[in-house]
Design a protein around this motif. Structure first.
Motif, short mmCIF file in Angstrom:
data_model
loop_
_atom_site.label_atom_id
_atom_site.label_comp_id
_atom_site.label_asym_id
_atom_site.label_seq_id
_atom_site.Cartn_x
_atom_site.Cartn_y
_atom_site.Cartn_z
N UNK A 1 0.83 -1.19 0.11
CA UNK A 1 0.00 0.21 0.01
C UNK A 1 0.99 1.28 -0.15
N UNK A 2 0.65 1.99 -0.71
CA UNK A 2 1.54 3.29 -0.79
C UNK A 2 0.88 4.28 0.26
N UNK A 3 1.81 5.34 0.34
CA UNK A 3 1.35 6.30 1.33
C UNK A 3 0.02 7.11 1.03
N UNK A 4 -0.14 7.24 -0.27
CA UNK A 4 -1.35 8.05 -0.75
C UNK A 4 -2.59 6.80 -0.39
N UNK A 5 -2.55 5.54 -0.74
CA UNK A 5 -3.66 4.57 -0.56
C UNK A 5 -4.06 4.84 0.83
N UNK A 6 -2.79 4.75 1.78
CA UNK A 6 -3.09 4.71 3.21
C UNK A 6 -3.93 5.74 3.66
N UNK A 7 -3.51 6.89 3.17
CA UNK A 7 -4.41 8.24 3.35
C UNK A 7 -5.89 8.02 2.76
N UNK A 8 -6.06 7.48 1.91
CA UNK A 8 -7.32 7.45 1.16
C UNK A 8 -7.91 6.48 2.17
N UNK A 9 -7.48 5.29 2.50
CA UNK A 9 -8.14 4.62 3.40
C UNK A 9 -8.54 5.32 4.56
N UNK A 10 -7.79 5.86 5.14
CA UNK A 10 -8.03 6.71 6.64
C UNK A 10 -9.12 7.72 6.35
N UNK A 11 -9.18 8.12 5.34
CA UNK A 11 -10.22 9.20 4.98
C UNK A 11 -11.94 8.45 5.08
N UNK A 12 -11.78 7.33 4.68
CA UNK A 12 -13.11 6.46 4.81
C UNK A 12 -13.67 6.13 6.07
N UNK A 13 -12.56 6.27 7.10
CA UNK A 13 -12.89 5.77 8.26
C UNK A 13 -14.12 6.37 9.10
N UNK A 14 -14.08 7.79 9.06
CA UNK A 14 -15.31 8.50 9.70
C UNK A 14 -16.59 7.80 9.20
N UNK A 15 -16.81 7.94 7.61
CA UNK A 15 -17.88 7.38 7.14
C UNK A 15 -18.30 5.87 7.43
N UNK A 16 -17.22 5.08 7.49
CA UNK A 16 -17.35 3.77 8.06
C UNK A 16 -17.87 3.54 9.45
N UNK A 17 -17.43 4.31 10.50
CA UNK A 17 -17.63 4.48 11.78
C UNK A 17 -19.08 4.82 11.92
N UNK A 18 -19.52 5.88 11.13
CA UNK A 18 -20.82 6.09 11.23
C UNK A 18 -21.87 5.09 10.62
N UNK A 19 -21.47 4.38 9.46
CA UNK A 19 -22.23 3.74 9.06
C UNK A 19 -22.43 2.29 9.96
N UNK A 20 -21.28 1.99 10.52
CA UNK A 20 -21.47 0.86 11.61
C UNK A 20 -22.45 1.37 12.89
N UNK A 21 -21.99 2.62 13.24
CA UNK A 21 -22.74 3.08 14.32
C UNK A 21 -24.14 3.08 14.01
N UNK A 22 -24.70 3.72 12.96
CA UNK A 22 -26.19 4.17 12.76
C UNK A 22 -26.80 3.22 12.11
N UNK A 23 -26.11 2.02 11.49
CA UNK A 23 -26.79 1.23 10.58
C UNK A 23 -26.73 -0.24 11.05
N UNK A 24 -25.24 -0.66 11.01
CA UNK A 24 -25.13 -2.00 11.74
C UNK A 24 -25.46 -2.33 13.04
N UNK A 25 -25.04 -1.18 13.88
CA UNK A 25 -25.29 -1.67 15.14
C UNK A 25 -26.82 -1.84 15.61
N UNK A 26 -27.70 -0.99 15.03
CA UNK A 26 -29.24 -0.76 15.04
C UNK A 26 -29.78 -2.31 14.37
N UNK A 27 -29.12 -2.76 13.57
CA UNK A 27 -29.60 -3.99 12.70
C UNK A 27 -29.47 -5.17 13.59
N UNK A 28 -28.17 -4.93 14.44
CA UNK A 28 -28.12 -6.21 15.29
C UNK A 28 -29.03 -6.25 16.57
N UNK A 29 -29.25 -5.21 17.01
CA UNK A 29 -30.37 -4.70 17.84
C UNK A 29 -31.69 -5.38 17.70
#
Lengths: 367, 279
Positions: free
Chosen positions: B1-29
């Motif tokens: 993974x290049x430095x750029x790719x790592x940064x790109x991946x990091x940028x998706x983390x907030x969206x992933x956290x939101x999706x898991x928190x607001x979507x995946x977690x309630x589905x498990x509930x």
């Protein structure tokens, strides 16, 4: 549940009046307060301080109406402010609040059925009748966990232009396709629906409960292709306006609005189905016993007549009748000339059976 | 993974956290509730299968969704086919018109259909006055009205998916077919249609999944006579407080849709659609 829906609908009616300039802002806010619907007006959720009463109702126009009808008189008499939260006191919401010990409402506008359900679950305080004067309300309106704050009715409304001037005399005519050809409307929420069917089938009011559901379904089945089911008050009104239906089982407040709009639309009080809405007090309410002083005050006839004029909700205090003009009486379900053939909806029966019945009814009408 | 790719991946983390928190977690509930309410066990699932009423709700939902999907895909194919043949300027206008319904709320659209379809509505009035019918037709407050409303809602989605796919088809293949003497009908059935199968299958899958979850349109246009799963769930959650049954039914629906997607993905046309049309 039906009562929830009714309260919410009254609020919509008042909001509409406010928008079209038939209510001034003050009156509107009072009406909303009367119904316990304040959150839409007060952006932050009202929270009870030591010296305040918080009503929870269904928001919209009822915020101001409740404030004017119930809040203002109490504040004038005691100096204690009343605020109205329109978040909607669903039984689930009250349960969640009580279980998390984070109760912010002192009194909720639910309905006798909800009061029984919540009382059985232990989520509301018994009404303290050492403070609340149960003689203020009519017979059967003071229950262990709820006391009636206003009444409303399901009535048989008709379009006189389509009936050729013929006036239906009761639910038998709702089923008479020869005398009254055309579509009808009923509500898809169960309370007050099967009663109308069974009355049409000749069941005596005193033998109504427990409902003979199979008999009602059998009677209703041939009529189903002629029925459009409404789910909100505004929709029931629209079906008449559009000329889609000739008869309807609708709330009296909506029938009244239709009549005001166009005198061809009218309703009969014959065999009206009478509901009580109710105040309940969530367990551990912030204002403690003081809320019962408020409830007493809300049962005074003057405020109740104010609410009748704002939203059409009928007073629970029989003394209110003396304050009414003939115009007021015409929309009051409990006026003696209107109530002669009324059937009282039995809250205890619905508290025990509504979920089951509602599902059976939805299944039946969608077959 | 290049430095750029790592940064790109990091940028998706907030969206992933939101999706898991607001979507995946309630589905498990929801999943948890279906096993815990009102008492722990498989009771809710067992009762689903013994309940004839729920069976009818499921059947209605499937019938309405399948019909909606079939009609939508056929009509959308016609429109998309016409759009890709248009010159650039007119194509832009046509696509704009397809997008217009997206800006109108689903409620407004449902009520507009009532205005058109009811017994004293626009359509019945025109037909009666033209002498085509003597009695107004029952076009709404039944399954027909619900399907009209749903097809109208799904059309723009299906058209856009099909336009993307049909626009990708290499025109030189069509020219080759013509130069070898194929009639226009043959060109369509033997060349266009097979090449557009990835688009058709993705539009079909998308439409049917969407249709299974319709709530507002059937409630308004069906007026109690067409009870679909979403409305049934909403009644159980908000009115009858039978959360156990509601969550069990929605869990089953989620699984069914998952299986549908998994099954569809095994088909080469669908893999081609996800692979960009050339896999």
């Amino acid at each position: 549940m039906s009562t929830h829906r009714f309260s919410k609908d009254s609020a919509e009616i008042a909001l509409e009046k406010f928008r079209t300039g038939k209510l001034d802002r003050r009156t509107f806010l009072t009406a909303m307060a009367g119904l316990g619907l304040a959150v839409a007006i007060r952006p932050t959720s009202a929270s009870a301080e030591a010296n305040e009463i918080v009503i929870c109702n269904w928001g919209g126009a009822a915020l101001e109406a409740f404030q004017k009808a119930y809040g203002a008189p109490f504040t004038a008499a005691t100096g204690t402010p009343v605020s109205v939260d329109g978040a909607g006191p669903a039984t689930g919401a009250i349960r969640a609040m009580v279980e998390s010990k984070n109760v912010i409402w002192d009194v909720t506008d639910g309905g006798m059925v909800d009061a029984v359900v919540l009382g059985t679950g232990g989520f509301v305080e018994p009404i303290d009748y050492s403070i609340v004067d149960k003689t203020l309300v009519g017979p059967d309106m003071a229950a262990e966990f709820g006391i009636c704050n206003y009444t409303f009715a399901n009535v048989l409304a008709y379009d006189a232009k389509k009936t050729g001037g013929k006036v239906p005399t009761g639910w038998v005519d709702f089923f008479d396709l020869e005398k009254f050809p055309g579509k009808r409307t009923m509500c898809k929420w169960i309370q007050g629906q099967l009663e109308s069917v069974l009355l049409a089938d000749g069941v005596k009011p005193e033998d109504m409960y427990p409902l003979d559901v199979d008999r009602a379904f059998k009677k209703l089945e041939p009529l189903l292709p002629h029925i459009i089911f409404w789910e909100g008050g505004a929709q029931s009104q629209q079906l008449f306006r559009d000329g889609e239906v000739v008869l309807g089982n609708v709330w009296h407040t909506r029938a009244n609005l239709l009549h005001k709009e166009n005198p061809d639309f009218a309703w009969t009080w014959a065999q009206q189905l009478l509901f009580s809405s109710a105040w309940s007090v969530p367990k551990g309410n912030p204002a403690g016993k003081k809320v019962f002083d408020f409830i007493n005050s809300s049962l005074q006839p003057e405020g109740q007549v104010t609410l009748l004029r704002l939203m059409g909700n009928g007073p629970s205090n029989p003394k209110a009748l003396a304050l009414m003009t003939p115009e007021d009486k015409a929309v009051y379900p409990l006026a003696p000339e209107n109530a002669a053939t009324a059937l009282k909806i039995q809250a205890a029966y619905y508290a025990a059976n509504e979920a089951e019945l509602q599902n059976r009814f939805l299944d039946f009408i969608s077959r | 993974m290049t430095r750029f790719q790592r940064w790109a991946l990091a940028l998706t983390v907030p969206a992933a956290v939101l999706a898991i928190g607001l979507y995946v977690f309630p589905i498990f509930q929801v999943l948890a509730l279906s096993f815990l309410e009102p008492k722990p066990g498989f009771g809710n699932y067992v009762s689903l299968f013994g309940n004839a009423a729920i069976g009818r709700v499921v059947r209605t939902t499937i019938i309405v969704s399948v019909l909606t999907t079939a009609i939508t895909v056929v009509l959308a194919y016609v429109v998309a086919f016409a759009i890709v043949q248009m010159p650039r300027g007119r194509r832009r206008v046509a696509l704009f018109l397809v997008m217009v319904p997206f800006w109108i709320s689903v409620l407004v659209r449902a009520f507009s259909w009532i205005t058109i379809l009811r017994r004293n509505g626009v359509l019945n009035t025109v037909l009666t006055e033209a002498g085509a019918i003597s009695e107004p037709l029952d076009l709404v407050y039944n399954q027909f009205g619900v399907i009209v409303g749903m097809v109208h809602y799904m059309m723009p989605f299906a058209i856009l998916l099909l336009v993307a796919n049909l626009g990708d088809i290499d025109r030189r293949i069509i020219q080759a077919a013509r130069s070898l003497g194929a009639q226009p009908a043959t060109v369509f059935w033997r060349v266009w249609l097979p090449l557009s199968l990835p688009g058709v299958s993705i539009a079909t899958l998308f439409t049917i999944i969407f249709s299974l979850g319709f709530l507002v349109t059937p409630a308004i246009l069906g007026a109690g006579r067409v009870l679909m799963i979403a409305e049934y769930l909403s009644v159980q959650i908000s009115s009858t407080l039978r959360w156990g049954v509601a969550t069990a039914l929605s869990t089953l629906m989620l699984v069914a849709v998952g299986l549908l997607v998994a099954g569809a993905m095994r088909h080469p046309a669908m893999r081609a659609a996800f692979g960009g049309g050339r896999a």
